[in-house]
Design a protein around this motif. Structure first.
Motif, PDB file in Angstrom:
ATOM      1  N   VAL A  74       0.844  -1.199   0.000  1.00  0.00           N
ATOM      2  CA  VAL A  74       0.000   0.000   0.000  1.00  0.00           C
ATOM      3  C   VAL A  74       0.879   1.249   0.000  1.00  0.00           C
ATOM      4  CG1 VAL A  74      -1.678   1.337   1.342  1.00  0.00           C
ATOM      5  CG2 VAL A  74      -2.020  -1.124   1.000  1.00  0.00           C
ATOM      6  N   CYS A 129      -8.277  -3.375   2.844  1.00  0.00           N
ATOM      7  CA  CYS A 129      -7.897  -2.024   2.442  1.00  0.00           C
ATOM      8  C   CYS A 129      -8.186  -1.943   0.951  1.00  0.00           C
ATOM      9  CB  CYS A 129      -6.420  -1.775   2.716  1.00  0.00           C
ATOM     10  SG  CYS A 129      -5.821  -0.167   2.155  1.00  0.00           S
ATOM     11  N   LEU A 172      -7.958   0.083  -2.630  1.00  0.00           N
ATOM     12  CA  LEU A 172      -7.241   1.106  -3.385  1.00  0.00           C
ATOM     13  C   LEU A 172      -7.916   1.287  -4.736  1.00  0.00           C
ATOM     14  CD1 LEU A 172      -3.550  -0.070  -2.847  1.00  0.00           C
ATOM     15  CD2 LEU A 172      -4.827   1.587  -1.498  1.00  0.00           C
ATOM     16  N   VAL A 181      -6.043   5.450  -1.444  1.00  0.00           N
ATOM     17  CA  VAL A 181      -6.751   4.586  -0.502  1.00  0.00           C
ATOM     18  C   VAL A 181      -8.212   5.011  -0.495  1.00  0.00           C
ATOM     19  CG1 VAL A 181      -6.983   3.882   1.907  1.00  0.00           C
ATOM     20  CG2 VAL A 181      -4.706   4.204   0.916  1.00  0.00           C
TER      21      VAL A 181
END
Length: 146
Positions: free
Chosen positions: A100, A122, A124, A134
């Motif tokens: 990330v 998470c 993206l 993000v």
């Protein structure tokens, strides 16, 4: 150094799909020498690795720059070869913290790593100029699932 057979990543993937999943060695967790550290020492060592790139004294961990390059190259190859518009990559906390950070052009976020739950998520999205943004940070999926 050892790379495990990725059982936690496989378990997380099973929560997302009933389809067969492919294990990509390039997305494996950061390789460590296998020495077991007490939980508090492991958290401190991983935080230090993420922020300074140094392994614990006397330990052998995959060099942070090499790990980052391996993981980013693997993720980008997976994204390029995916036939689905939403490519889902499942992996481990330290490795994906490096991923990330590299994709959004920021230093590894040791605080985000410390907040990770199992499983976690998470999201993206590709932004302008090829950089990623993000959309949903670590922690939201796991808390919502409880």
């Amino acid at each position: 150094m050892v790379h495990l057979a990725e059982p936690k990543a496989r378990q997380s993937a099973a929560l997302l799909t009933g389809e067969p999943v492919q294990v990509l060695p390039a997305l494996a967790e950061v390789a460590r020498d296998g020495a077991l550290l007490p939980a508090a020492e492991f958290r401190a060592a991983t935080r230090d690795y993420l922020t300074t790139g140094k392994a614990p004294s006397g330990a052998t961990w995959e060099p942070r720059v090499e790990a980052t390059m391996r993981i980013v190259d693997g993720a980008l190859a997976a994204l390029e070869s995916s036939t689905h518009p939403a490519c889902v990559l499942v992996g481990h906390g330290t490795a994906f913290t490096l991923l990330v950070a590299a994709l959004v052009g920021a230093p590894p976020d040791a605080d985000a790593w410390a907040r990770l739950n199992m499983p976690d998520h998470c999201e993206l999205a590709a932004g302008p100029g090829g950089a990623f943004e993000v959309v949903s940070p670590w922690g939201r999926w796991a808390r919502a699932a409880r």
